[in-house]
Write an enzyme that holds these catalytic residues in place. Sequence first.
Site, short mmCIF file in Angstrom:
data_model
loop_
_atom_site.label_atom_id
_atom_site.label_comp_id
_atom_site.label_asym_id
_atom_site.label_seq_id
_atom_site.Cartn_x
_atom_site.Cartn_y
_atom_site.Cartn_z
N ASP A 66 37.52 36.58 35.97
CA ASP A 66 37.21 37.63 37.20
C ASP A 66 38.04 38.63 37.38
O ASP A 66 39.36 38.37 37.80
CB ASP A 66 37.01 36.68 38.47
N THR A 99 33.47 43.98 39.58
CA THR A 99 35.00 44.52 39.71
C THR A 99 35.52 44.90 38.46
O THR A 99 36.23 46.05 38.48
CB THR A 99 35.81 43.27 40.32
N THR A 100 35.33 44.11 37.35
CA THR A 100 35.86 44.61 36.16
C THR A 100 35.30 45.99 35.52
O THR A 100 35.93 46.99 35.25
CB THR A 100 35.28 43.71 35.09
N ASP A 389 30.55 35.07 43.02
CA ASP A 389 29.95 36.38 42.79
C ASP A 389 28.59 36.39 42.63
O ASP A 389 27.73 37.40 43.31
CB ASP A 389 30.44 36.51 41.17
#
Length: 543
Positions: A66, A99-100, A389
């Site tokens: 994550d 997010t990545t 998520d």
Amino acid sequence: MAQLGGQGQQIIILPEGTERLLGRDAQRMNIMAGKALAETIRTTLGPKGMDKMLVDGLGDIVVTNDGVTILKEMDIEHPAAKMLVEVAKTQEDEVGDGTTTAVIIAGELLKKAEDLLEMEIHPTVISMGYRKAAIKAQEILDRIAIDASDRDTLLSIAMTAMTGKGTEKARKPLAELIVKAVQMVEEDGYVDKDHININRIQGATVEESQIVNGVVVDKGRLDPSMPKKVENAKIALLKYPIEVKSLETDAKIKLTDPSQMAAFIEQEENMIRDMVDKVIASGANVLFCQKGIDDLAQHYLAREGILAVKRVRKSDIERLEKATGARVATNLEDLQPEDLGIAGQVYEKKIFDEILLFVEDCVDPKAVSIILRGSTKHVAEEVERAVDDAIGVVAATVEDGKVVAGGGAPEIAIAKELKDYADTISGREQLAIAAFAAALEVVPKTLAENAGLDSIDALVDLRAAHEKSAYMGLNVFTGDVTDMRKAGVIEPKRVKKQAIQSAAEAAEMILRIDDMIASTRTPMPEGGMEGMGGMPGGMPPMM
């Protein structure tokens, strides 16, 4: 430092020991930091992304892929890199996923900007081009988005978000739990994720996770003589302590007779008894108190068959309020029968090594709990991150009703149209817009690399497929380019919108910095700002 006139006298502007980088040196250092950070988490993207093991100073271990968790756990020193961490945190707060994606797009935008800077293109021109490209990208995204928020779509969204996050074999049952939980707490088209409480408990398989039609509080009853289970519960929520308040000022009481001591103790007992009587008079048979409950009060409550819990977290009190329909009493005088909440049953249960209190069978609860299981602590933690998520993306879809295809499809579609748009712009901004388009292709390229596929072949195939359809994406399991809508690989539009917007704004801000001044009070990495490094190739220290 400057010289005064022709006298040769120096004027000290900055204190001694201050370090400073100007112009291209500052830009190069910041871009290098951004690229290094993006490269660090790039391998975690997609269903076949790898995990990172993070070990802190105490030896505690976190194993995850994550993006935001990795960035939070890393000890990042470089100021520009910290700005990219903020991008990931914003993405997490706004959507809960992507997010990545946001960070690697920002890193790629900086990388492309570096090439433009080498071509003597001014940073302001690059920033303006990036801004125009970001606005155009949002327009394209709105056009290719699909209207959908039915249950099957929500299940697909949840399963896509959890793919590759340690929940592979239990994706479907978990997705069912998540969609049910989100639909239960949804009010007037809005989903408050705080009303979905996740209780992580190790010691069983992920498939044994369950949803509770109400709230789970991680506390047990105060006294063993209190009932372990209460049917047709009438629940009182109290912010006021059931104990005699201690004086805020120092005071002395002089007792001259043993009977005075007895009277004093009796008076205190009467005060507590009076408090308990008010709870009993309300008709409550279950009490959740945010503050303390005196031992004597516990005895009286147990004798009346009332199940009581003290020092309940404020967040749990709020969830109980939404689930049971109770109103929180800030004072015992205000506790009335109409303030009580209703639940079919309240009971204490031990799961693995944790004692929990279940408030179940609530009527149309607007707060629910999910019990998540995992064979070990680290598995349970990673499952929780995946579920968190998935809750975020399902909630975003319920609120917006807009989705896009996955597998790198939207990035390729936006890049394709941005390249055409760049041709309509005169001047050097055209190059920046074209660079923005090329930077977006880092997402499908990374998906291919992480799956062990040839990234160049994958990009060529995707571009060719997008001549016919904007929903063609990369199936990393087969290596083929397929229609992601039909494959059920979809994401909320909000994930892509926020990722592109945040990445563009962060890259623009970093590019506009041409001067870095570090004061003597700022702890600098070994070697000072000159190297702000210590890692190969001048890479900024991050761990």
